[in-house]
Design a protein around this motif. Structure first.
Motif, PDB file in Angstrom:
ATOM      1  N   GLU A 234       0.874  -1.180   0.000  1.00  0.00           N
ATOM      2  CA  GLU A 234       0.000   0.000   0.000  1.00  0.00           C
ATOM      3  C   GLU A 234       0.913   1.232   0.000  1.00  0.00           C
ATOM      4  N   VAL A 235       1.324   1.656  -1.184  1.00  0.00           N
ATOM      5  CA  VAL A 235       2.333   2.703  -1.301  1.00  0.00           C
ATOM      6  C   VAL A 235       1.672   4.083  -1.274  1.00  0.00           C
ATOM      7  N   CYS A 236       2.274   4.992  -0.504  1.00  0.00           N
ATOM      8  CA  CYS A 236       1.762   6.356  -0.355  1.00  0.00           C
ATOM      9  C   CYS A 236       2.896   7.328  -0.696  1.00  0.00           C
ATOM     10  N   PRO A 237       3.163   7.545  -1.976  1.00  0.00           N
ATOM     11  CA  PRO A 237       4.346   8.317  -2.377  1.00  0.00           C
ATOM     12  C   PRO A 237       4.396   9.724  -1.798  1.00  0.00           C
ATOM     13  N   GLY A 238       3.294  10.463  -1.881  1.00  0.00           N
ATOM     14  CA  GLY A 238       3.285  11.834  -1.374  1.00  0.00           C
ATOM     15  C   GLY A 238       3.592  11.903   0.107  1.00  0.00           C
ATOM     16  N   SER A 239       3.086  10.944   0.864  1.00  0.00           N
ATOM     17  CA  SER A 239       3.367  10.858   2.291  1.00  0.00           C
ATOM     18  C   SER A 239       4.853  10.617   2.525  1.00  0.00           C
ATOM     19  N   ASN A 240       5.420   9.654   1.793  1.00  0.00           N
ATOM     20  CA  ASN A 240       6.834   9.321   1.959  1.00  0.00           C
ATOM     21  C   ASN A 240       7.737  10.507   1.659  1.00  0.00           C
ATOM     22  N   ILE A 241       7.390  11.280   0.659  1.00  0.00           N
ATOM     23  CA  ILE A 241       8.204  12.437   0.291  1.00  0.00           C
ATOM     24  C   ILE A 241       8.042  13.552   1.312  1.00  0.00           C
ATOM     25  N   ALA A 242       6.808  13.787   1.756  1.00  0.00           N
ATOM     26  CA  ALA A 242       6.561  14.848   2.746  1.00  0.00           C
ATOM     27  C   ALA A 242       7.297  14.574   4.054  1.00  0.00           C
ATOM     28  N   LEU A 243       7.440  13.291   4.417  1.00  0.00           N
ATOM     29  CA  LEU A 243       8.086  12.932   5.672  1.00  0.00           C
ATOM     30  C   LEU A 243       9.581  12.663   5.526  1.00  0.00           C
ATOM     31  N   GLY A 244      10.089  12.766   4.296  1.00  0.00           N
ATOM     32  CA  GLY A 244      11.524  12.652   4.085  1.00  0.00           C
ATOM     33  C   GLY A 244      12.057  11.250   3.888  1.00  0.00           C
ATOM     34  N   VAL A 245      11.180  10.268   3.646  1.00  0.00           N
ATOM     35  CA  VAL A 245      11.658   8.922   3.354  1.00  0.00           C
ATOM     36  C   VAL A 245      12.398   8.917   2.022  1.00  0.00           C
ATOM     37  N   PHE A 246      11.904   9.705   1.070  1.00  0.00           N
ATOM     38  CA  PHE A 246      12.572   9.930  -0.216  1.00  0.00           C
ATOM     39  C   PHE A 246      12.651  11.433  -0.452  1.00  0.00           C
ATOM     40  N   PRO A 247      13.702  11.897  -1.137  1.00  0.00           N
ATOM     41  CA  PRO A 247      13.870  13.340  -1.322  1.00  0.00           C
ATOM     42  C   PRO A 247      12.930  13.961  -2.344  1.00  0.00           C
ATOM     43  N   ASP A 248      12.517  13.190  -3.347  1.00  0.00           N
ATOM     44  CA  ASP A 248      11.610  13.730  -4.360  1.00  0.00           C
ATOM     45  C   ASP A 248      10.923  12.578  -5.083  1.00  0.00           C
ATOM     46  N   TRP A 249       9.993  12.923  -5.963  1.00  0.00           N
ATOM     47  CA  TRP A 249       9.171  11.919  -6.628  1.00  0.00           C
ATOM     48  C   TRP A 249      10.005  10.987  -7.511  1.00  0.00           C
ATOM     49  N   ARG A 250      10.964  11.530  -8.254  1.00  0.00           N
ATOM     50  CA  ARG A 250      11.732  10.690  -9.175  1.00  0.00           C
ATOM     51  C   ARG A 250      12.615   9.686  -8.456  1.00  0.00           C
ATOM     52  N   LYS A 251      12.931   9.957  -7.195  1.00  0.00           N
ATOM     53  CA  LYS A 251      13.769   9.025  -6.436  1.00  0.00           C
ATOM     54  C   LYS A 251      12.944   8.051  -5.598  1.00  0.00           C
ATOM     55  N   HIS A 252      11.625   8.149  -5.681  1.00  0.00           N
ATOM     56  CA  HIS A 252      10.772   7.209  -4.950  1.00  0.00           C
ATOM     57  C   HIS A 252      10.913   5.813  -5.555  1.00  0.00           C
ATOM     58  N   SER A 253      10.760   4.783  -4.712  1.00  0.00           N
ATOM     59  CA  SER A 253      11.012   3.401  -5.140  1.00  0.00           C
ATOM     60  C   SER A 253       9.848   2.745  -5.858  1.00  0.00           C
ATOM     61  N   ILE A 254       8.687   3.382  -5.920  1.00  0.00           N
ATOM     62  CA  ILE A 254       7.495   2.690  -6.429  1.00  0.00           C
ATOM     63  C   ILE A 254       7.682   2.174  -7.851  1.00  0.00           C
ATOM     64  N   SER A 255       8.317   2.972  -8.713  1.00  0.00           N
ATOM     65  CA  SER A 255       8.471   2.554 -10.097  1.00  0.00           C
ATOM     66  C   SER A 255       9.392   1.348 -10.225  1.00  0.00           C
TER      67      SER A 255
END
Length: 324
Positions: A234-255
């Motif tokens: 259950e991936v929540c990209p915007g949440s992860n970025i807002a909380l600093g798990v990832f620095p930005d959308w392109r570096k998120h692991s979902i893709s």
């Protein structure tokens, strides 16, 4: 505005700031410190976020408050094209884990959700959730509340809160209780605890879905295991970025997780806290990874397949997805 299926949505965490301020004013509760100058929620890190979350929740004091909240949240879901959602609800906040009080709160939430659905709004189901940093003993009480109210609305059981508090095995009794009652299981992991936290909820709690799970990418053997076992994230990209798990959308692991065969879905977690909506999540994923309508349709179908609802509801929602 593609039709969307959301699996990871905290009911209190989806409360619009204006709604919370209004309730606070009605009840003469001063929670002004949790808002910024623009009227949105403000926090500095994840642990401060938990405190702000609980402060906002403190204004929700009656079943009618939760009925009003449910209607407000579903209105926002509908505005983003969500046709089916599952929301985390907790007896900790709804009656202090007293079964009689919990039944009253649940009745109000369920009736509000049913009225919205009858009027053509999104379908909603509830996942009873224990709070990890409240400890195993309170989680047992929460699990008993869940087991006593399993049915057409309460279909799942999970755990949320501070991932660094205790170990998943501490909550095994609660998950066994929920499983025996017929509830489907999910658990927050792999957001702050790293890959091992995902392994722990799979082995110790026997969940079929993982809330977040995005740090699995740090352990490719785990990624392969998730793909092979069909575990849904259950991936929540915007949440992860807002909380600093990832620095930005392109570096998120979902893709990358998706590319490696993991069954990923998209949700908003606590949308007003993270200034997001399901529509915004889709827009940003399109910009970051060039995902197209076909990809989003596949993501929504994965979410529906993994949903904790009955076959008739799945068939109904499937027709909506197929029509689009």
């Amino acid at each position: 505005m593609l039709p969307k299926v959301e699996l990871h949505l905290h009911l209190e965490g989806a409360a619009p700031p204006a709604f919370v301020r209004g309730l606070a004013k009605e009840k003469s509760i001063d929670i002004s410190g949790i808002f910024d100058a623009q009227g949105g929620y403000v926090f500095t890190d994840f642990w401060h976020f938990l405190k702000v979350y609980e402060a906002a929740t403190s204004v929700l004091q009656t079943p009618e408050d939760y009925a009003r909240l449910t209607r407000a949240v579903l209105e926002q879901c509908a505005a983003s094209g969500v046709v089916y959602a599952e929301t985390f609800v907790s007896p900790d906040f709804c009656g202090g884990r007293d079964l009689g009080a919990w039944r009253e709160y649940l009745h109000a939430i369920r009736d509000a959700a049913s009225a919205v659905a009858v009027q053509g709004g999104p379908e909603l189901r509830g996942i009873v959730t224990c709070i990890r940093h409240f400890g195993p003993d309170k989680a047992r009480e929460t699990a008993l509340c869940a087991a006593e109210t399993v049915g057409d609305f309460i279909t799942g059981f999970g755990i949320a809160g501070d991932e660094t508090s205790g170990q998943p095995k501490d909550f095994r009794w609660s998950f066994d209780c929920a499983r025996e009652a017929g509830l489907r299981l999910t658990a927050h992991a792999g957001e702050w605890g790293g890959p091992q936290s995902i392994r722990d909820v799979l082995s110790d709690l026997g969940v079929e879905r993982v809330g977040h799970g995005v740090r699995a990418i740090e352990d490719l053997a785990l990624v392969d295991e998730l793909a092979e076992r069909g575990i849904v994230l259950e991936v929540c990209p915007g949440s992860n970025i807002a909380l600093g798990v990832f620095p930005d959308w392109r570096k998120h692991s979902i893709s990358e997780l998706d590319r490696r065969g993991v069954r990923v879905t998209v949700s908003t977690d606590d949308p007003p806290f993270f200034h997001t909506t399901m529509e915004h999540e889709f827009q940003m994923l399109h910009r970051a990874f060039d995902w197209d309508d076909g990809q989003f349709a596949r993501i929504s179908r994965t979410a529906l397949d993994a949903a904790f609802c009955d076959a008739d509801t799945k068939a109904k929602i499937a027709k909506v997805l197929e029509a689009a």
